[in-house]
Design a protein around this motif. Structure first.
Motif, PDB file in Angstrom:
ATOM      1  N   THR A   1     -12.005  -0.793  -0.637  1.00  0.00           N
ATOM      2  CA  THR A   1     -11.122   0.259  -1.137  1.00  0.00           C
ATOM      3  C   THR A   1     -11.923   1.469  -1.593  1.00  0.00           C
ATOM      4  O   THR A   1     -13.133   1.387  -1.801  1.00  0.00           O
ATOM      5  CB  THR A   1     -10.280  -0.260  -2.318  1.00  0.00           C
ATOM      6  OG1 THR A   1     -11.159  -0.659  -3.387  1.00  0.00           O
ATOM      7  CG2 THR A   1      -9.427  -1.444  -1.898  1.00  0.00           C
TER       8      THR A   1
ATOM      9  N   LEU B   1      -5.908  -4.425  -5.113  1.00  0.00           N
ATOM     10  CA  LEU B   1      -6.282  -5.383  -4.070  1.00  0.00           C
ATOM     11  C   LEU B   1      -6.773  -6.694  -4.657  1.00  0.00           C
ATOM     12  O   LEU B   1      -6.413  -7.774  -4.168  1.00  0.00           O
ATOM     13  CB  LEU B   1      -7.359  -4.786  -3.171  1.00  0.00           C
ATOM     14  CG  LEU B   1      -7.845  -5.681  -2.026  1.00  0.00           C
ATOM     15  CD1 LEU B   1      -6.691  -6.067  -1.117  1.00  0.00           C
ATOM     16  CD2 LEU B   1      -8.946  -4.987  -1.233  1.00  0.00           C
TER      17      LEU B   1
ATOM     18  N   VAL C   1       0.482   1.293  -4.024  1.00  0.00           N
ATOM     19  CA  VAL C   1      -0.933   1.592  -4.213  1.00  0.00           C
ATOM     20  C   VAL C   1      -1.221   3.072  -4.039  1.00  0.00           C
ATOM     21  O   VAL C   1      -1.905   3.694  -4.871  1.00  0.00           O
ATOM     22  CB  VAL C   1      -1.794   0.760  -3.239  1.00  0.00           C
ATOM     23  CG1 VAL C   1      -3.269   1.135  -3.382  1.00  0.00           C
ATOM     24  CG2 VAL C   1      -1.607  -0.721  -3.513  1.00  0.00           C
TER      25      VAL C   1
ATOM     26  N   SER D   1      -6.942   1.335  -6.962  1.00  0.00           N
ATOM     27  CA  SER D   1      -6.865   0.641  -5.676  1.00  0.00           C
ATOM     28  C   SER D   1      -7.662  -0.658  -5.688  1.00  0.00           C
ATOM     29  O   SER D   1      -7.276  -1.643  -5.046  1.00  0.00           O
ATOM     30  CB  SER D   1      -7.377   1.556  -4.555  1.00  0.00           C
ATOM     31  OG  SER D   1      -8.716   1.959  -4.807  1.00  0.00           O
ATOM     32  N   GLN D   2      -8.775  -0.696  -6.428  1.00  0.00           N
ATOM     33  CA  GLN D   2      -9.553  -1.927  -6.496  1.00  0.00           C
ATOM     34  C   GLN D   2      -8.789  -3.026  -7.225  1.00  0.00           C
ATOM     35  O   GLN D   2      -8.760  -4.180  -6.780  1.00  0.00           O
ATOM     36  CB  GLN D   2     -10.889  -1.645  -7.187  1.00  0.00           C
ATOM     37  CG  GLN D   2     -11.813  -0.750  -6.377  1.00  0.00           C
ATOM     38  CD  GLN D   2     -13.094  -0.411  -7.105  1.00  0.00           C
ATOM     39  OE1 GLN D   2     -13.374  -0.963  -8.162  1.00  0.00           O
ATOM     40  NE2 GLN D   2     -13.877   0.503  -6.548  1.00  0.00           N
TER      41      GLN D   2
ATOM     42  N   LEU E   1      -6.918   1.348   4.390  1.00  0.00           N
ATOM     43  CA  LEU E   1      -6.255   0.591   3.327  1.00  0.00           C
ATOM     44  C   LEU E   1      -5.215  -0.355   3.901  1.00  0.00           C
ATOM     45  O   LEU E   1      -5.067  -1.496   3.439  1.00  0.00           O
ATOM     46  CB  LEU E   1      -5.604   1.542   2.331  1.00  0.00           C
ATOM     47  CG  LEU E   1      -6.538   2.254   1.349  1.00  0.00           C
ATOM     48  CD1 LEU E   1      -5.752   3.242   0.496  1.00  0.00           C
ATOM     49  CD2 LEU E   1      -7.258   1.248   0.447  1.00  0.00           C
TER      50      LEU E   1
ATOM     51  N   VAL F   1       0.837  -1.205   0.000  1.00  0.00           N
ATOM     52  CA  VAL F   1       0.000   0.000   0.000  1.00  0.00           C
ATOM     53  C   VAL F   1       0.871   1.254   0.000  1.00  0.00           C
ATOM     54  O   VAL F   1       0.657   2.181  -0.795  1.00  0.00           O
ATOM     55  CB  VAL F   1      -0.942   0.003   1.228  1.00  0.00           C
ATOM     56  CG1 VAL F   1      -1.679   1.330   1.333  1.00  0.00           C
ATOM     57  CG2 VAL F   1      -1.934  -1.131   1.130  1.00  0.00           C
TER      58      VAL F   1
ATOM     59  N   ALA G   1     -12.755  -6.119  -3.019  1.00  0.00           N
ATOM     60  CA  ALA G   1     -11.954  -4.933  -3.317  1.00  0.00           C
ATOM     61  C   ALA G   1     -12.842  -3.708  -3.503  1.00  0.00           C
ATOM     62  O   ALA G   1     -12.491  -2.605  -3.072  1.00  0.00           O
ATOM     63  CB  ALA G   1     -11.111  -5.171  -4.567  1.00  0.00           C
TER      64      ALA G   1
END
Length: 266
Positions: free
Chosen positions: A221, A231, A142, A227-228, A174, A138, A217
């Motif tokens: 998120t 994950l 991310v 971000s989706q 997150l 992350v 996700a």
């Protein structure tokens, strides 16, 4: 009729039962050790890099996409004081995570068989390592991609200067989401080890898990594609790793009588 080998074999945990009060005393001691570990971790972090230094570190991903002289703002009156302390506490928990897991292990280990002890401790620390990997993923990948994606859609007339409190809450969520999602191999191995599912069923469930990972996700998120995907894709890869590791894990964590039975069946 002759007794079965399982009946003739003495239970290695026989006679090790402890009174309930002694269990409570042991639990108290382990909780105190956890508090000591957290206090030491918090003291070390307070000394270096300090609460302000921790805020600067976690703010690096978003500040990289802000104007050079722009800073995060603090809307709340007490935010400049409480938010760094909150970050310090969460970081202390992460730093002391192996110690906390070890205390859990010491509390439950007297009730485990010898073959269970062989795989329980590695699983605890492997789970801690996966949590660290999820948080590092992350922090160093991310957030940078997510804020870069968001900034490209920010109008030129809008100054993107987030509040420090909302920013910390967003990234902490997150951290927790990815730290938990990276435990997929542990969950898969335990499901197979305790014969809840088989490896063949996990393989058949592969397509459904892909859909499930994207649903998870989307829930955990922020509503951005980066971000989706960041994950969901690792969850799918970790699921495959868990399936591969489960076969090795089940083979080497089986009880002696289970290994003997497997050898006889062959």
């Amino acid at each position: 009729m002759a007794d079965s080998p399982d009946k003739n074999k003495e239970d290695e945990l026989a006679g090790t039962e402890q009174p309930f009060v002694q269990h409570l005393m042991e639990l108290r001691d382990r909780l105190l050790y956890c508090c000591y570990g957290l206090a030491v971790a918090a003291a070390l972090l307070a000394f270096w890099p300090g609460p302000s230094g921790l805020i600067d570190m976690i703010a690096m991903p978003i500040r990289a996409h802000m104007p050079h002289d722009a800073k995060l703002i603090a809307i709340g009156v007490f935010s400049p004081f409480f938010v760094p302390l909150k970050v310090l506490g969460m970081t202390a928990v992460l730093l002391a995570l192996p110690w906390l897991m070890y205390q859990i292990w010491m509390f439950v280990s007297p009730g485990l068989y010898s073959h269970e002890k062989k795989f329980a401790l590695p699983l605890i620390f492997f789970g801690s390592l996966l949590a660290y990997c999820g948080i590092a993923f992350v922090q160093f990948f991310v957030l940078d991609k997510m804020f870069g994606f968001i900034q490209r859609f920010t109008p030129a007339s809008v100054a993107a200067t987030p509040d420090i409190s909302s920013y910390v809450e967003a990234i902490l969520s997150l951290y927790i989401a990815f730290g938990c999602a990276f435990q997929v191999p542990i969950v898969v191995m335990l499901l197979v080890r305790f014969q809840i599912v088989t490896i063949e069923k996990l393989r058949d469930f592969r397509g459904y898990f892909v859909v499930l990972s994207f649903v998870v996700a989307a829930v955990l998120t922020p509503p951005d594609v980066v971000s989706q995907l960041a994950l969901a894709i690792p969850m799918c890869l970790l699921y495959e790793i868990g399936i591969v590791a489960a076969r090795y894990f089940v083979k080497h964590s089986a009880a002696p009588e289970e290994r003997a039975l497997d050898t006889t069946n062959r």
